[in-house]
Design a protein around this motif. Structure first.
Motif, PDB file in Angstrom:
ATOM      1  N   ASP A   1      21.856  -7.006 -48.219  1.00  0.00           N
ATOM      2  CA  ASP A   1      21.648  -5.589 -48.555  1.00  0.00           C
ATOM      3  C   ASP A   1      20.969  -5.483 -49.918  1.00  0.00           C
ATOM      4  O   ASP A   1      21.607  -5.643 -50.963  1.00  0.00           O
ATOM      5  N   ASP A   2      19.677  -5.223 -49.895  1.00  0.00           N
ATOM      6  CA  ASP A   2      18.875  -5.198 -51.114  1.00  0.00           C
ATOM      7  C   ASP A   2      19.278  -4.035 -52.016  1.00  0.00           C
ATOM      8  O   ASP A   2      19.444  -2.897 -51.566  1.00  0.00           O
ATOM      9  N   ASN A   3      19.447  -4.349 -53.306  1.00  0.00           N
ATOM     10  CA  ASN A   3      19.761  -3.359 -54.333  1.00  0.00           C
ATOM     11  C   ASN A   3      21.071  -2.621 -54.061  1.00  0.00           C
ATOM     12  O   ASN A   3      21.232  -1.467 -54.448  1.00  0.00           O
ATOM     13  N   GLU A   4      21.986  -3.283 -53.419  1.00  0.00           N
ATOM     14  CA  GLU A   4      23.301  -2.703 -53.149  1.00  0.00           C
ATOM     15  C   GLU A   4      24.318  -3.353 -54.078  1.00  0.00           C
ATOM     16  O   GLU A   4      24.466  -4.573 -54.093  1.00  0.00           O
ATOM     17  N   TRP A   5      25.046  -2.523 -54.853  1.00  0.00           N
ATOM     18  CA  TRP A   5      25.921  -3.042 -55.908  1.00  0.00           C
ATOM     19  C   TRP A   5      27.400  -3.098 -55.514  1.00  0.00           C
ATOM     20  O   TRP A   5      28.204  -3.677 -56.239  1.00  0.00           O
ATOM     21  N   SER A   6      27.789  -2.538 -54.389  1.00  0.00           N
ATOM     22  CA  SER A   6      29.205  -2.489 -54.038  1.00  0.00           C
ATOM     23  C   SER A   6      29.763  -3.887 -53.788  1.00  0.00           C
ATOM     24  O   SER A   6      29.180  -4.681 -53.053  1.00  0.00           O
ATOM     25  N   GLN A   7      30.908  -4.179 -54.395  1.00  0.00           N
ATOM     26  CA  GLN A   7      31.576  -5.453 -54.184  1.00  0.00           C
ATOM     27  C   GLN A   7      32.846  -5.292 -53.349  1.00  0.00           C
ATOM     28  O   GLN A   7      33.690  -6.181 -53.301  1.00  0.00           O
ATOM     29  N   THR A   8      32.925  -4.165 -52.678  1.00  0.00           N
ATOM     30  CA  THR A   8      34.051  -3.891 -51.794  1.00  0.00           C
ATOM     31  C   THR A   8      33.650  -4.188 -50.358  1.00  0.00           C
ATOM     32  O   THR A   8      32.610  -3.717 -49.887  1.00  0.00           O
ATOM     33  N   ALA A   9      34.476  -4.951 -49.665  1.00  0.00           N
ATOM     34  CA  ALA A   9      34.174  -5.299 -48.278  1.00  0.00           C
ATOM     35  C   ALA A   9      34.248  -4.056 -47.390  1.00  0.00           C
ATOM     36  O   ALA A   9      35.176  -3.254 -47.508  1.00  0.00           O
ATOM     37  N   ASP A  10      33.277  -3.908 -46.521  1.00  0.00           N
ATOM     38  CA  ASP A  10      33.209  -2.785 -45.587  1.00  0.00           C
ATOM     39  C   ASP A  10      33.779  -3.245 -44.238  1.00  0.00           C
ATOM     40  O   ASP A  10      33.220  -4.144 -43.611  1.00  0.00           O
ATOM     41  N   PRO A  11      34.888  -2.650 -43.768  1.00  0.00           N
ATOM     42  CA  PRO A  11      35.506  -3.089 -42.510  1.00  0.00           C
ATOM     43  C   PRO A  11      34.561  -3.007 -41.307  1.00  0.00           C
ATOM     44  O   PRO A  11      34.597  -3.880 -40.431  1.00  0.00           O
ATOM     45  N   ALA A  12      33.722  -1.967 -41.279  1.00  0.00           N
ATOM     46  CA  ALA A  12      32.791  -1.823 -40.156  1.00  0.00           C
ATOM     47  C   ALA A  12      31.759  -2.949 -40.161  1.00  0.00           C
ATOM     48  O   ALA A  12      31.406  -3.502 -39.117  1.00  0.00           O
ATOM     49  N   VAL A  13      31.284  -3.293 -41.350  1.00  0.00           N
ATOM     50  CA  VAL A  13      30.338  -4.406 -41.474  1.00  0.00           C
ATOM     51  C   VAL A  13      31.012  -5.715 -41.060  1.00  0.00           C
ATOM     52  O   VAL A  13      30.417  -6.541 -40.353  1.00  0.00           O
ATOM     53  N   ALA A  14      32.249  -5.904 -41.473  1.00  0.00           N
ATOM     54  CA  ALA A  14      32.990  -7.117 -41.112  1.00  0.00           C
ATOM     55  C   ALA A  14      33.115  -7.242 -39.593  1.00  0.00           C
ATOM     56  O   ALA A  14      32.939  -8.338 -39.030  1.00  0.00           O
ATOM     57  N   SER A  15      33.400  -6.148 -38.932  1.00  0.00           N
ATOM     58  CA  SER A  15      33.530  -6.175 -37.465  1.00  0.00           C
ATOM     59  C   SER A  15      32.221  -6.580 -36.806  1.00  0.00           C
ATOM     60  O   SER A  15      32.210  -7.362 -35.846  1.00  0.00           O
ATOM     61  N   ARG A  16      31.115  -6.046 -37.331  1.00  0.00           N
ATOM     62  CA  ARG A  16      29.806  -6.399 -36.753  1.00  0.00           C
ATOM     63  C   ARG A  16      29.463  -7.866 -36.990  1.00  0.00           C
ATOM     64  O   ARG A  16      28.860  -8.511 -36.133  1.00  0.00           O
ATOM     65  N   ILE A  17      29.861  -8.397 -38.152  1.00  0.00           N
ATOM     66  CA  ILE A  17      29.621  -9.823 -38.432  1.00  0.00           C
ATOM     67  C   ILE A  17      30.360 -10.676 -37.416  1.00  0.00           C
ATOM     68  O   ILE A  17      29.798 -11.619 -36.836  1.00  0.00           O
TER      69      ILE A  17
END
Length: 319
Positions: A233-249
């Motif tokens: 994720d270019d230029n994205e600063w969040s260091q909090t894990a996203d549950p929806a992203v984790a599910s897709r991974i």
């Protein structure tokens, strides 16, 4: 009488680039200190999937040389995997072709070949590469550095002048921190999110790229876990894990290795890769004396080029 520290070196930053650089300098006989805001275990390097591969970073010709120098070191360290965290592991680099790798590949990677349909559904390369357990490796680097006479100091640096006041040579290995520390807007974050699961028995690594979807999916087996990824994720600063992203991974990984679908999740990791259009690896002679060497902007290739870049720093410091 004040102690002469003009020959001292201070390395700012303790990720894999900073630790490797400091180690190479210390083992050359220099008195080296690391100044770091956080321990190595909390740096972006600790989150890295850490498969050695000559990723496309600029300047490409130099980066290839740095990568091959690092490969030689990792091949030696793989003889002591429990100590160093480095193992030689087989797997498939998806969407890669032998005829696109250049002459270096066959010369330096014994057994490199096109993957079979049973190994991977698409076009890919079967290779035996260094796969690095980063928490173990970072701890090993630090201990070897300390044995070489180096010291590690917990210190937040807001101005490199602080370090220049205490050492004749300062090496800037601050990664993304260089954006503020040396006012370099060219370095930016590319966010990576990982899912850590119990390994259901997978022994080989796999990297698969979907150009249409814009995703890179990977599975890296470590001794006590399986690392699933990932995101860019270019230029994205969040260091909090996203549950929806984790599910897709997990879903993408399960399409490649179905046994992953039922694996118990052990944790989530997020790291910000310090990406730059080209690695900054150069020497400045400061007005009034002293040397400042920059070594940052390696993106997701820090592990791949760490030893080669560290040796360049040694040459620059020795000029």
């Amino acid at each position: 009488m004040a102690e002469d520290r003009s020959s001292d070196v201070i390395v700012v930053g303790s990720g894999v680039i900073g630790l490797t650089t400091a180690l190479v300098l210390a083992e050359s006989g220099r008195r080296v200190r690391i100044w770091t805001r956080e321990p190595a275990e909390r740096t972006t390097s600790a989150v890295a999937g850490a498969l050695w591969w000559p990723y496309a970073i600029e300047p490409r010709r130099l980066a290839r040389a740095w990568a091959l120098q690092s490969l030689s070191v990792y091949e030696e360290l793989a003889a002591r995997p429990q100590e160093t965290g480095v193992r030689m592991v087989e797997g498939v680099m998806g969407e890669a072709r032998l005829d696109k790798q250049g002459s270096w590949a066959a010369a330096r990677l014994p057994g490199l070949r096109a993957s079979t349909a049973e190994e991977y559904a698409g076009t890919g390369l079967w290779a035996r590469l260094p796969l690095i357990d980063m928490p173990v490796h970072l701890g090993w680097l630090r201990e070897r550095f300390l044995r070489a006479g180096g010291t590690v100091e917990a210190r937040t640096v807001t101005d490199l002048a602080e370090a220049r006041a205490e050492a004749g040579t300062v090496v800037n290995c601050t990664g993304l921190g260089a954006r503020e520390l040396v006012a370099d807007p060219a370095v930016r974050p590319v966010r990576g999110q990982l899912v850590i699961v119990e390994n259901p028995g997978i022994r080989t690594w796999l990297v698969s790229t979907d150009a249409v979807a814009g995703t890179t999916t990977y599975l890296f087996p470590q001794p006590d876990r399986l690392v699933l990824g990932g995101t860019t994720d270019d230029n994205e600063w969040s260091q909090t894990a996203d549950p929806a992203v984790a599910s897709r991974i997990v879903e993408r990984c399960a399409l490649l290795r179905p046994e992953v679908a039922g694996a118990r999740v052990l944790g989530h990791r997020v790291g910000l890769r310090p990406v730059r259009d080209a690695v900054r690896l150069e020497r400045e002679v400061r007005r009034g004396g002293g040397v400042l060497v920059h070594n940052y902007g390696h993106g997701g290739a820090g592990v791949t080029v760490a030893w080669g870049c560290a040796r360049v720093v040694l040459d620059l410091v020795s000029e």
